[in-house]
Design a protein around this motif. Sequence first.
Motif: not given
Length: 199
Positions: A15, A43, A45-46, A115, A118, A120-123
């Motif tokens: 990472r 991605f 992180v939200h 979501h 999905i 490219y984001s953890t939102e």
Amino acid sequence: MDRDDAHLTEETVQREVLLRGRFLHVLRDTVRLPDGGSDTREFVVHPGAVMVVPLLDDGRIVLERQYRHPMGRVMVEFPAGKLDAFEDTWTCGRRELLEETGYTAREWAKAGVLHPVISYSTEFIEIWFARGLVLQERHLDAGEFLEVFSASVDELLAWCRDGTVTDAKTLSAALWLQNWRAGAWDLQWQPNPDGAGAG
């Protein structure tokens, strides 16, 4: 749905932090693919967010018009906001509803989670419904500019159909609203823990 997903799952082997912003972070993971190969995944992180579907006593709903810089235009959407550190979603929903619209609600119901991006984001965004609205005074954040208005459910559904509404969370909420109104999906209502109509 209960299935074994081992043949689809990727394993993170490295990472790298590409950006650490004020509330968004961008990461690049090197992953091992199910066939043994490798690739990278970038991605965002939200921290997560809550959206509220405010229901007026006359059957109309409360919406907002807000300029969204990445889109370069004003969007029609339900009130929403990101979670503060260590904040639970119901508290966030009550806070955002009051801050953005000036309304508090006597009853709340959690609909579900979506979501929105999905790939490219953890939102995640929790969907809450609110009714028994009481108008008080709104408290917008510094630098926040939005217009609050009401519309019928049928107007919202027409805007979803004709492309006036393209915001993913509002489209998801419209699906919930349509099915709840038709009696197909249930909501479990609970009183505001701060007291009737309290913020």
